[in-house]
Design a protein around this motif. Sequence first.
Motif, short mmCIF file in Angstrom:
data_model
loop_
_atom_site.label_atom_id
_atom_site.label_comp_id
_atom_site.label_asym_id
_atom_site.label_seq_id
_atom_site.Cartn_x
_atom_site.Cartn_y
_atom_site.Cartn_z
N GLU A 56 44.19 33.37 52.90
CA GLU A 56 43.42 32.13 52.76
C GLU A 56 41.92 32.42 52.68
O GLU A 56 41.12 31.51 52.45
N ASP A 57 41.56 33.67 52.84
CA ASP A 57 40.15 34.07 52.79
C ASP A 57 39.79 34.44 51.35
O ASP A 57 39.86 35.60 50.94
N SER A 58 39.39 33.44 50.57
CA SER A 58 39.11 33.64 49.15
C SER A 58 38.00 34.66 48.92
O SER A 58 38.10 35.50 48.01
N ARG A 59 36.96 34.60 49.71
CA ARG A 59 35.84 35.52 49.53
C ARG A 59 36.30 36.96 49.69
O ARG A 59 35.93 37.84 48.90
N ARG A 60 37.10 37.22 50.70
CA ARG A 60 37.60 38.58 50.95
C ARG A 60 38.50 39.04 49.82
O ARG A 60 38.47 40.22 49.44
N LEU A 61 39.30 38.14 49.26
CA LEU A 61 40.20 38.51 48.17
C LEU A 61 39.42 38.86 46.91
O LEU A 61 39.79 39.77 46.16
N VAL A 62 38.34 38.13 46.66
CA VAL A 62 37.50 38.43 45.49
C VAL A 62 36.86 39.80 45.66
O VAL A 62 36.81 40.61 44.72
N GLU A 63 36.35 40.08 46.85
CA GLU A 63 35.76 41.39 47.15
C GLU A 63 36.81 42.49 46.96
O GLU A 63 36.50 43.57 46.44
N LEU A 64 38.03 42.20 47.39
CA LEU A 64 39.11 43.17 47.26
C LEU A 64 39.38 43.46 45.78
O LEU A 64 39.53 44.62 45.38
N ALA A 65 39.45 42.40 44.99
CA ALA A 65 39.71 42.56 43.56
C ALA A 65 38.63 43.42 42.89
O ALA A 65 38.93 44.33 42.11
N GLU A 66 37.38 43.12 43.22
CA GLU A 66 36.26 43.83 42.60
C GLU A 66 36.19 45.29 43.03
O GLU A 66 35.61 46.12 42.32
N GLY A 67 36.81 45.61 44.15
CA GLY A 67 36.79 46.98 44.64
C GLY A 67 38.10 47.71 44.45
O GLY A 67 38.30 48.78 45.04
N THR A 68 38.99 47.14 43.64
CA THR A 68 40.31 47.74 43.43
C THR A 68 40.47 48.23 41.99
O THR A 68 40.10 47.53 41.05
#
Length: 229
Positions: A56-68
Motif C-alpha cells: 500500500e506504500d505507493s512511494r516505496r513501490l515507485v522507488e523500488l521500480a526505479e531501482g530494479t
Amino acid sequence: MIEKMQGNIAIDGPAGAGKSTVARLLAARLGYLYIDTGAMYRALTWKALGLGIDLEDSRRLVELAEGTSIRLEDRGEGGIAVYCDGEEVTRAIRRSEVSRYVSIVAGVPGVRQYLVKLQRKMAASNRVVMDGRDIGTLVLPGAPYKFFLTASLAERARRRYQELLASGQQADLETIMEEIRQRDARDSQREVAPLKPAPDAIIIDTSQMSVEDVVARIMSLIAVAGQQG
C-alpha cells in the motif's frame, strides 16, 4: 502478405484469457520478438514481496521500480526468460502469491509510468508482439494490429487451475475464481490505464477456442488487413 508485414502487434485481455500463450506462439510464427509486460509487473511484485514491502506504500513501490533491473531474454520460438536484478525468476513470478498481489503493484501510477517507458523502448524495433492490459490503449496506441482476448470467468479460472496443477502447485478452483474476479475489478477500475479494449481493437472470445484456433484467427485477420493496406 504476412511475410511482408511490418508494425507491432498489441494483445490485451484479462487474466486467463490466453493472451500470453497466444502472443508467444504468434511471435514465433512471425519471427517477431515477444514481450510479456505482465512478467515485468510480476517480477517487481516478486521482489516487493521478498523484501516485505508494504504494497500500500505507493512511494516505496515507485522507488523500488526505479531501482530494479528487469530484463526479458529471448530464447527463441517465442519463449522468454525473465531476470530481476540479474536473477532468473521465470518460474518464481508465476507462483500464486505473486498472482494474488500483482494487480495492486501494477495499479500504482508511478510504477506503470516507469515500466511503460521501458516497454516502449523494447518496441522500438517495430516488430514485436506485446501483451498486457494496456498495450493497445496506452503503451502502443499506434500499433496497426490490436486484439483484445477475453473468456468467461469460469473458463479463465479453469485454465489457471490447470496451469498451477501442471507446475506442481496446490490449487483450489473456487479460490482461484474469486481471486480472478477481484483482479478483474482492480484492473478495470484503476485510475491509470484501466483494463479495456482499445477503440480499434478486435475482440476475440476464446472461451470455446483452442490456442491454435486463436493464433490462426489472428494470423488470418492480420493477413486480411495486409491485403487491404
